[in-house]
Scaffold this active site. Structure first.
Site, short mmCIF file in Angstrom:
data_model
loop_
_atom_site.label_atom_id
_atom_site.label_comp_id
_atom_site.label_asym_id
_atom_site.label_seq_id
_atom_site.Cartn_x
_atom_site.Cartn_y
_atom_site.Cartn_z
N THR A 9 0.84 -1.20 0.00
CA THR A 9 0.00 0.00 0.00
C THR A 9 0.88 1.25 0.00
O THR A 9 2.06 1.17 -0.31
CB THR A 9 -1.01 -0.04 1.17
OG1 THR A 9 -1.98 0.99 0.99
CG2 THR A 9 -0.33 0.12 2.51
N ASN A 10 0.31 2.41 0.30
CA ASN A 10 1.05 3.66 0.29
C ASN A 10 0.57 4.54 1.43
O ASN A 10 -0.30 4.14 2.21
CB ASN A 10 0.89 4.34 -1.08
CG ASN A 10 -0.56 4.59 -1.40
OD1 ASN A 10 -1.24 5.36 -0.72
ND2 ASN A 10 -1.07 3.91 -2.42
N ASP A 11 1.11 5.75 1.51
CA ASP A 11 0.87 6.61 2.68
C ASP A 11 -0.44 7.40 2.64
O ASP A 11 -0.71 8.17 3.55
CB ASP A 11 2.01 7.63 2.82
CG ASP A 11 3.23 7.02 3.48
OD1 ASP A 11 3.07 6.06 4.25
OD2 ASP A 11 4.34 7.52 3.22
N SER A 12 -1.25 7.23 1.60
CA SER A 12 -2.48 8.02 1.53
C SER A 12 -3.44 7.66 2.66
O SER A 12 -3.72 6.48 2.88
CB SER A 12 -3.17 7.79 0.18
OG SER A 12 -4.44 8.41 0.18
N ALA A 18 -5.20 7.20 -3.88
CA ALA A 18 -3.86 6.85 -4.36
C ALA A 18 -3.91 5.39 -4.78
O ALA A 18 -3.79 4.47 -3.97
CB ALA A 18 -2.82 7.07 -3.27
#
Ligand code: C5P
Length: 217
Positions: free
Chosen positions: A29-32, A95
């Protein structure tokens, strides 16, 4: 009243970072955080719109918004596509992961020996680009979160994805993701960029939506 400037308008918002599963307990995943998308959904509902929020953020419940929870880019794509015909404004604040594991293991992956592990990834659909290519009456807006060459990258994205607006924001080093305020630049085809000064995400959301409604009117 003028505060109900989106009365009767159907708005679709996506939010959060997609989670791309490796196995039943692991994902990429990512930081959004989903905060910008949630702010847009709230601001649109407060302005009288009929709002659907498709989000990966699991704790979100908004009284005036239909909330659909998803995990992966493919699920988000299906939910967006299913609603696109009946939508007036789409705001792709999510994101979306560019890649997902080619296969999702049905049981927890085990460590084997002392070697490293190479993940086999395939590309996810570009949801925004598909909307841009197939839109009829819809106003389609996307986001560009960039660490460098912000405006050049965002302008290129505006064109490549055939969006009606790209909302550019700088991320990294205490900017952008998972914060309560933000500063953005609005890009539109053939228009000078509009800079929105640093403000709480809900305030920026109102300014973005007012600008979109001006352009549509
Ligand atoms: O190309 P990039 O990921 O930087 O573009 C960001 C914009 O495109 C965002 O609006 C995001 O929601 C959207 N996007 C998408 N599907 C993807 C990747 C990004 O809709 N697979």
């Amino acid at each position: 009243t003028s505060d109900q400037y989106l009365r009767g308008v159907k708005v679709l918002v996506t939010a959060g970072g997609t989670r791309e599963r490796l196995d039943p307990v692991r994902y990429l995943t990512n930081d959004s955080s989903g905060k910008m998308g949630t702010a847009l959904a709230n601001a649109a509902a407060a302005a009288g719109a009929k709002v659907t929020l498709i989000t990966t953020a699991h704790q979100v419940t908004l009284p005036a918004v239909e909330v659909e929870k998803v995990e992966t880019a493919e699920q988000m794509n299906a939910e967006v596509q299913a609603r696109f015909d009946q939508t007036d404004i789409v705001l792709m604040a999510a994101a979306v992961a560019d890649y997902r594991p080619r296969e999702v293991a049905s049981s927890k992956l085990k460590k084997t020996g002392d070697q490293g592990l190479t993940l086999d990834l395939v590309q996810n659909p570009d949801i925004l680009a598909a909307l841009g290519a197939s839109k009829t009456h819809q106003f389609v807006a996307g986001f560009a979160a960039e660490t460098n060459d912000l405006l050049q990258n965002a302008q290129a994205k505006l064109a490549r994805k055939q969006a009606d607006m790209l909302i550019a924001n700088r991320v990294g080093k205490g900017l952008g993701f998972n914060r309560d305020d933000n500063a953005v630049t609005l890009l539109q085809p053939g228009q000078a960029p509009i800079e929105l000064a640093q403000a709480p995400k809900l305030e920026l959301a109102q300014q973005i939506l007012r600008r979109i409604q001006e352009v549509r009117a």
